[in-house]
Write an enzyme that holds these catalytic residues in place. Structure first.
Site, mmCIF file in Angstrom:
data_model
loop_
_atom_site.group_PDB
_atom_site.id
_atom_site.type_symbol
_atom_site.label_atom_id
_atom_site.label_comp_id
_atom_site.label_asym_id
_atom_site.label_seq_id
_atom_site.Cartn_x
_atom_site.Cartn_y
_atom_site.Cartn_z
ATOM 1 N N HIS A 6 -37.026 -30.054 -15.015
ATOM 2 C CA HIS A 6 -35.419 -31.345 -13.912
ATOM 3 C C HIS A 6 -34.829 -32.143 -14.650
ATOM 4 C CE1 HIS A 6 -38.914 -31.685 -10.363
ATOM 5 N NE2 HIS A 6 -39.404 -31.805 -11.446
ATOM 6 N N ASN A 66 -18.234 -14.171 -16.695
ATOM 7 C CA ASN A 66 -18.030 -13.032 -15.492
ATOM 8 C C ASN A 66 -19.137 -12.955 -14.784
ATOM 9 O OD1 ASN A 66 -17.934 -9.900 -15.429
ATOM 10 N ND2 ASN A 66 -15.626 -10.446 -16.249
ATOM 11 N N THR A 70 -20.163 13.504 17.213
ATOM 12 C CA THR A 70 -19.597 12.642 17.589
ATOM 13 C C THR A 70 -18.755 11.795 16.189
ATOM 14 O OG1 THR A 70 -18.708 10.249 18.560
ATOM 15 C CG2 THR A 70 -20.650 10.717 18.006
ATOM 16 N N SER A 72 -11.070 -18.877 -27.770
ATOM 17 C CA SER A 72 -10.458 -19.660 -27.377
ATOM 18 C C SER A 72 -9.076 -19.349 -28.725
ATOM 19 C CB SER A 72 -10.207 -21.282 -27.929
ATOM 20 O OG SER A 72 -9.803 -22.407 -27.368
#
Length: 460
Positions: A168, A307, A119, A293
């Protein structure tokens, strides 16, 4: 204006250089090559046992047949596309393609053994197992290993560099930079072993997993053993003896869940390094010609870690979906798995892209010595843990009668800035032994790192 044909996925466009190797395995062409491989090996297996009186192929004939797989390229891709346009069935197109090669090789007498008693899922499940196994072994695992190697180098080189820890988000017992990298190495090595140990299962038992057509064709043959030998010996997979029309895909769910787990550990790594960069614990090494930038010239953005973070999330979303979807098939067969499995390459592609960015990102950072030293020197209160622990030990040893050392240090340090002079004066006034007092007076946040450096050596 209409654009010329464009890749819809960024994996096939912008990021192709980083993930292109996966296409050799998990593309449509890679899948078709694997299907041809399975069909060819099934032909050879049948002739080797003289099925229905077929003559065994010579070594030259076998070599010529296997060359159909090794020489698979653009002409084969184009021919299969033309065949599928007519058949509207991808596996049937592969069968016709193989029959055409038999005719060219003068092997028409065995043509009817092509796809014999199969099959489509007998061919497909084996092809996916072969391609995914190769993609993981040849592309994904080497990409992971490159990141683990980079982390291991960091762990070794920075094992003695003290760093204020943060639990924390608050100043905590110091560690070392290398030890924190070693934690990730240890986690990833353990998970890598689980991925590498995946069992790739295959079924080869006909339309509903019962060998029905096989038995009618040859009641005397031991079809389960023939199936097992083909799956394991010819294809290097593990045989699944009990299935419906499809292989149950449990191995795929296990593999994708494991890779998603690795992704999540890597996501933890990416966000931690991003945070350390923002704190100045790591500095970024300027890359020639790079722009951080479009408006702020001073910036170097941690884009490789960002990314990686995004692509790990995309990979996990797809892997989680595959793991959940593939284990369910209505009764003996439905086609949901067919559509889902065509996205295996996309799921692994986003992971490989993230790994590539992490590897490169780890090579573009350096220890931020000034920030590390400033934070250690500005948080002497973290030595409160050491002082109260030593007092407790002195009480047990009979060298002190101080009651509730923890409460005493809590009163001194909690929510307060404490200087070195404050702590030295406090220790000098304690009712403890001279040796213990000398150890505490000499202690600094930078030296309060315990066995952090030694722990790095425990990496395998």
């Amino acid at each position: 204006m209409t654009l010329p044909p464009q890749p819809l996925s960024p994996l096939d466009g912008r990021y192709r250089a980083s993930v292109g190797q996966l296409g050799d395995h998990l593309s449509e062409a890679g899948l078709n090559r694997a299907r041809v491989h399975v069909e060819v090996e099934w032909l050879i297996a049948q002739t080797d046992r003289g099925a229905f009186g077929a003559e065994a192929l010579t070594s030259d004939q076998k070599e010529a047949l296997r060359a159909v797989v090794t020489d698979f390229g653009q002409p084969a891709i184009d021919e299969l596309a033309g065949l599928e346009a007519t058949t509207r069935h991808d596996v049937k197109a592969v069968e016709y393609y193989v029959r055409a090669r038999l005719s060219e090789l003068g092997l028409d007498p065995i043509a009817e053994l092509t796809h014999f008693a199969c099959t489509s899922e007998d061919i497909n499940n084996l092809s996916y197992a072969v391609t995914v196994k190769a993609a993981v072994a040849e592309v994904w695992l080497p990409a992971l290993d490159a990141v683990v190697d980079a982390l291991s180098t960091w762990a070794a080189d920075a094992r003695d560099v003290p760093m204020l820890a943060h639990t924390h988000g608050q100043p905590a017992t110091p560690t070392t930079v290398g030890k924190e990298f070693a934690v990730f190495v240890h986690r990833l090595q353990r998970l890598r072993a689980q991925v590498a140990g995946t069992e790739y299962l295959g079924k080869f038992s006909g339309a509903t997993g019962t060998f029905s057509a096989h038995v009618v064709a040859d009641p005397s043959a031991d079809w389960p053993e023939i199936s097992r030998a083909f799956v394991e010996d010819a294809l290097g997979l593990s045989w699944n003896p009990l299935t419906t029309q499809i292989e149950s895909h449990d191995w795929q769910a296990e593999l994708y869940s494991r890779i998603a787990h690795v992704n999540r550990v890597l996501h933890n790594l990416a966000t931690d390094i991003w945070s350390y960069i923002s704190m100045g614990y790591f500095t970024q090494i300027p890359q020639a010609g790079a722009t951080g930038s479009s408006t702020m010239p001073h910036k170097i953005n941690p884009i490789k870690f960002e990314n990686a973070e995004a692509n790990l999330e995309l990979s996990c979303a797809l892997l989680d979906s595959l793991a959940a979807t593939l284990v369910t098939s209505r009764q003996q067969r439905d086609l949901t798995d067919s559509s889902a499995q065509r996205n295996i390459g996309v799921a692994l592609g986003h992971s490989v892209l993230a790994l590539d960015n992490l590897r490169r990102g780890l090579g573009e950072i350096a220890v931020g010595t000034a920030a590390l030293e400033a934070d250690l020197d500005g948080n002497w209160e973290v030595l409160g843990e050491a002082i109260q622990t030593v007092i407790r030990a002195e009480v047990v040893a009979g060298r002190s009668s101080i009651a509730d050392p923890y409460a005493m240090l809590k009163e001194l340090t909690r929510g307060k800035r404490v200087s070195q002079a404050d702590l030295v004066a406090f220790v000098e006034g304690l009712d403890i032994g001279a040796d213990a007092k000398a150890r505490l007076v000499a202690l600094t946040p930078a030296t309060y790192t315990g066995l952090a450096s030694d722990l790095v050596a425990r990496l395998g």
